[in-house]
Design a protein around this motif. Structure first.
Motif, PDB file in Angstrom:
ATOM      1  N   SER A   1       0.832  -1.189   0.000  1.00 19.54           N
ATOM      2  CA  SER A   1       0.000   0.000   0.000  1.00 19.54           C
ATOM      3  C   SER A   1       0.872   1.246   0.000  1.00 19.54           C
ATOM      4  O   SER A   1       2.099   1.185   0.075  1.00 19.54           O
ATOM      5  N   GLY A   2       0.226   2.410  -0.079  1.00 25.19           N
ATOM      6  CA  GLY A   2       0.940   3.669  -0.003  1.00 25.19           C
ATOM      7  C   GLY A   2       1.224   4.291  -1.356  1.00 25.19           C
ATOM      8  O   GLY A   2       1.233   3.612  -2.386  1.00 25.19           O
ATOM      9  N   LEU A   3       1.460   5.590  -1.330  1.00 24.35           N
ATOM     10  CA  LEU A   3       1.713   6.335  -2.557  1.00 24.35           C
ATOM     11  C   LEU A   3       2.922   5.813  -3.314  1.00 24.35           C
ATOM     12  O   LEU A   3       2.956   5.831  -4.546  1.00 24.35           O
ATOM     13  N   GLY A   4       3.903   5.313  -2.601  1.00 23.26           N
ATOM     14  CA  GLY A   4       5.106   4.814  -3.251  1.00 23.26           C
ATOM     15  C   GLY A   4       4.857   3.650  -4.184  1.00 23.26           C
ATOM     16  O   GLY A   4       5.657   3.392  -5.092  1.00 23.26           O
ATOM     17  N   MET A   5       3.738   2.936  -3.976  1.00 21.65           N
ATOM     18  CA  MET A   5       3.402   1.798  -4.828  1.00 21.65           C
ATOM     19  C   MET A   5       2.444   2.177  -5.954  1.00 21.65           C
ATOM     20  O   MET A   5       2.084   1.334  -6.767  1.00 21.65           O
ATOM     21  N   ALA A   6       2.010   3.433  -5.995  1.00 25.98           N
ATOM     22  CA  ALA A   6       1.041   3.874  -7.002  1.00 25.98           C
ATOM     23  C   ALA A   6       1.614   3.764  -8.411  1.00 25.98           C
ATOM     24  O   ALA A   6       2.798   3.998  -8.637  1.00 25.98           O
ATOM     25  N   ASP A   7       0.742   3.426  -9.364  1.00 26.04           N
ATOM     26  CA  ASP A   7       1.184   3.217 -10.742  1.00 26.04           C
ATOM     27  C   ASP A   7      -0.026   3.373 -11.659  1.00 26.04           C
ATOM     28  O   ASP A   7      -1.061   2.737 -11.443  1.00 26.04           O
ATOM     29  N   ALA A   8       0.107   4.213 -12.667  1.00 33.69           N
ATOM     30  CA  ALA A   8      -0.999   4.409 -13.619  1.00 33.69           C
ATOM     31  C   ALA A   8      -1.394   3.109 -14.299  1.00 33.69           C
ATOM     32  O   ALA A   8      -2.555   2.908 -14.665  1.00 33.69           O
TER      33      ALA A   8
END
Length: 290
Positions: free
Chosen positions: A137-144
């Motif tokens: 989780s978390g923003l660091g794992m975000a991906d389009a």
């Protein structure tokens, strides 16, 4: 009720994303790819807002929503299900008069009706659920790319305009989703109990089994790895999801236990024919999914 903007030229629209975790951050990154006019981030964590700005995925950040939220044509609530209704109720005065609000909640219950009851004419809330995610989780794992080839569940209710529903379907496809489906809140929650909640319970139960030992890791191949992939989950989030859908999840556990009982009886009796028939049925169904 028809709203005025309904443009599918993403460069003309401003979006607000409430919650910049894995899913919210992935929306922000996808909207950057689409070239959205403006991306507003609403996030309690100042550090996460700073990170989002450094990544260049938001234009404006707020730790608490205020009148600047009225700049957003579309508001995406990517926060815990129980927080969505409270956020919307608290910000009705801050929304644009023809705003379209949606969410990503994995459980719907009475939340949709509760939200729609407080919105004035011209504002619409259409609940959604992108079937996309990752273990971490978390923003660091975000991906389009998290949306690519995913399915997007849309849960419209009475009062939603067809134009707004179609807009959300078009938006899902623009994100990269391969298909959209419209369902009722009851259909959503019951199906999610089977396809999402139950597999997570099963993975956790496998890892918590009394058979686990320090030597287990030497015997792990593809089947165990795949079957327990989602056991490393966020306890706070998933406990809330399980309890919010507790009756339906318990029903699915009952059905699953019925299947396990068929296997136990067949094994105890040495009934290979029953086992082969169970496997033939499962194989045929699995082929229908992919």
């Amino acid at each position: 009720m028809e709203s005025g903007f309904r443009s599918t030229n993403w460069q003309e629209l401003s979006f607000a994303i409430v919650g910049l975790g894995l899913i919210g951050g992935s929306y922000a990154k996808a909207l950057c790819v689409l070239g959205a006019k403006q991306i507003i981030g609403v996030e309690r964590s100042e550090a996460t807002l700073v990170q989002a700005k450094e990544l260049g995925i938001i234009d404006l950040g707020m730790t608490a929503a205020d009148e600047r939220l009225a700049q957003a044509d579309v508001v995406i609530c990517a926060i815990y299900p129980e927080a969505i209704a409270n956020f919307i109720k608290s910000n009705v005065a801050n929304f644009k008069k023809d705003v379209l609000i949606t969410d990503v909640a994995g459980i719907k219950n009475n939340m949709i009706a509760e939200v729609q009851a407080v919105l004035p004419p011209g504002m619409e809330f259409i609940s959604g659920h992108p079937m996309a995610g990752r273990q971490s989780s978390g923003l660091g794992m975000a991906d389009a790319a998290i949306f690519h080839n995913a399915n997007y569940i849309i849960v419209p209710e009475k009062g939603n305009s067809e134009a707004a529903i179609v807009w959300l379907e078009t938006f899902a496809k623009a994100l990269g989703c391969k298909s959209t489906v419209r369902v009722t809140p009851e259909e959503h929650d019951r199906t999610i109990a089977f396809t999402s909640n139950l597999p997570h319970v099963t993975a956790v139960a496998l890892m918590d089994s009394a058979s686990y030992s320090e030597k287990t890791k030497y015997f792990v191949a593809g089947s165990f790895r795949d079957g327990t992939r989602v056991a490393d989950i966020n306890p706070e989030l998933w406990c809330a999801l399980f309890l919010a859908n507790k009756d339906k999840v318990a029903d699915e556990i009952d059905k699953y236990m019925e299947q396990l009982e068929l296997w136990r009886r067949a094994l105890r009796a040495g009934d290979g024919e029953t086992m082969k028939e169970l496997m033939r049925t499962s194989a045929a169904r699995r082929k229908e999914l992919y």
